[in-house]
Design an enzyme around this catalytic site. Structure first.
Site, PDB file in Angstrom:
ATOM      1  CB  SER A  10      -0.874   0.008   1.253  1.00 49.44           C
ATOM      2  OG  SER A  10      -0.041  -0.134   2.403  1.00 49.44           O
ATOM      3  CB  CYS A  54       1.047  -5.413   1.755  1.00 50.49           C
ATOM      4  SG  CYS A  54      -0.312  -4.616   2.618  1.00 50.49           S
ATOM      5  CB  CYS A  57       2.310  -3.949   9.552  1.00 57.93           C
ATOM      6  SG  CYS A  57       2.289  -2.505   8.472  1.00 57.93           S
TER       7      CYS A  57
HETATM    8  N1  DGL Z   1       2.471  -2.474   4.966  1.00 56.79           N
HETATM    9  C1  DGL Z   1       1.150  -2.970   5.134  1.00 56.79           C
HETATM   10  C2  DGL Z   1       1.152  -4.330   5.843  1.00 56.79           C
HETATM   11  O1  DGL Z   1       2.126  -5.065   5.810  1.00 56.79           O
HETATM   12  C3  DGL Z   1       0.032  -2.132   5.659  1.00 56.79           C
HETATM   13  C4  DGL Z   1       0.025  -0.683   5.901  1.00 56.79           C
HETATM   14  C5  DGL Z   1      -1.341  -0.081   5.620  1.00 56.79           C
HETATM   15  O2  DGL Z   1      -1.573   0.254   4.460  1.00 56.79           O
HETATM   16  O3  DGL Z   1      -2.175   0.029   6.547  1.00 56.79           O
HETATM   17  O4  DGL Z   1       0.175  -4.718   6.419  1.00 56.79           O
END
Ligand code: DGL
Length: 272
Positions: free
Chosen positions: A11, A74, A188
């Protein structure tokens, strides 16, 4: 055989932690990074709308990049859309899901913390991981509302508010019956960007699990069985970063992407 083209998708800027590990594991591949910055943060989205968004963006990205493999860097996207992505597109996908299995194997106290986005903690996928691999542990699962944005601001050069960071992480630090949390899953991909600051505010020392090196090894394994081919058309060069919108924050983010090696920006015009 030609150089393998890898599309890394998140994202926002969190997937850069995975990109860094992939560069280390596979220094000679053609890397293209893509961020759905128009829709960031994914953690706040409702499930049905998010799946639709991810499938739509992925269709555009695959058409543009013609990758040999896609890495969904992600957790929020992988835990909701990985199965549908695999069903929809004829490209191998490697996903990123919370590292609950290794955490359950490493904990000595039997109490593990999982920091993730509010979306990831709500997912059935995450509950299944806990049920299948950590049934013998106490799992403190916390959907941190602001951590991903704090990590993005840090990459753009803004100092991290340590008091706010402490509030975001403290729910996973628990003490019970003379035992306390000893392993915390960074569920995350944005969170490993805050490793230095986490060490400053943690109530006690824990082991953090960043899944990026394991994902990079998985990418290398999958690539081993993929026959790479030259692109059927002109594609974004190695080290490109594709963003879904030119919103003002995007311009601020470009130096941070460049610092992480992605210095050739392209905008796709896919506003939400
Ligand atoms: N980097 C993303 C993940 O691993 C999420 C961040 C987001 O867009 O809320 O969940």
């Amino acid at each position: 055989m030609s150089t393998a083209r890898i599309l890394l998708f998140d994202s926002g800027m969190g997937g850069l932690t995975v990109a860094r590990a992939v560069r280390h594991e596979l220094p000679f591949v053609h890397l293209v990074y893509a961020a759905d910055n128009a829709a960031f943060p994914y953690g706040a989205w409702a499930e049905t709308a998010l799946v639709r968004r991810i499938l739509g963006v992925m269709a555009e990205l695959i058409a543009r990049v013609d990758p040999d493999i896609v890495v969904i860097a992600c957790n929020t996207a992988s835990t909701i859309a990985l199965a549908q992505l695999r069903d929809t597109f004829g490209v191998p996908f490697v996903g990123t899901v919370p590292a609950i299995k290794p955490a359950a194997a490493q904990t000595k106290s039997g109490i593990i913390g999982v920091l993730a986005t509010p979306g990831t903690v709500r997912r059935e996928y995450t509950q299944t991981l806990i049920h299948d691999f950590a049934a013998h542990c106490r799992v403190e699962l916390h959907g941190a509302p602001r951590l991903a944005e704090m990590a993005e601001r840090k990459l753009k050069g803004v100092a991290v508010d340590l008091a706010a960071l402490k509030d975001e992480i403290s729910p996973v630090f628990v003490e019970a019956g003379g035992r306390r949390t000893d392993v915390v899953v960074l569920g995350c991909t944005h969170y490993p960007l805050l490793t230095d600051e986490l060490a400053k505010v943690e109530p006690w020392v824990v082991r953090y699990i960043d899944p990026a090196p394991a994902i990079a090894r998985r990418v290398a394994d999958v690539l081993g069985s993929v026959v790479t081919r030259p692109p059927g058309r002109e594609v974004p060069p190695h080290n490109s970063v594709l963003l879904t919108s030119r919103r003002p924050e995007a311009e601020d983010a470009l130096p941070a992407y460049a610092k992480m090696g992605f210095h050739l920006p392209e905008f796709l015009g896919m506003a939400v």
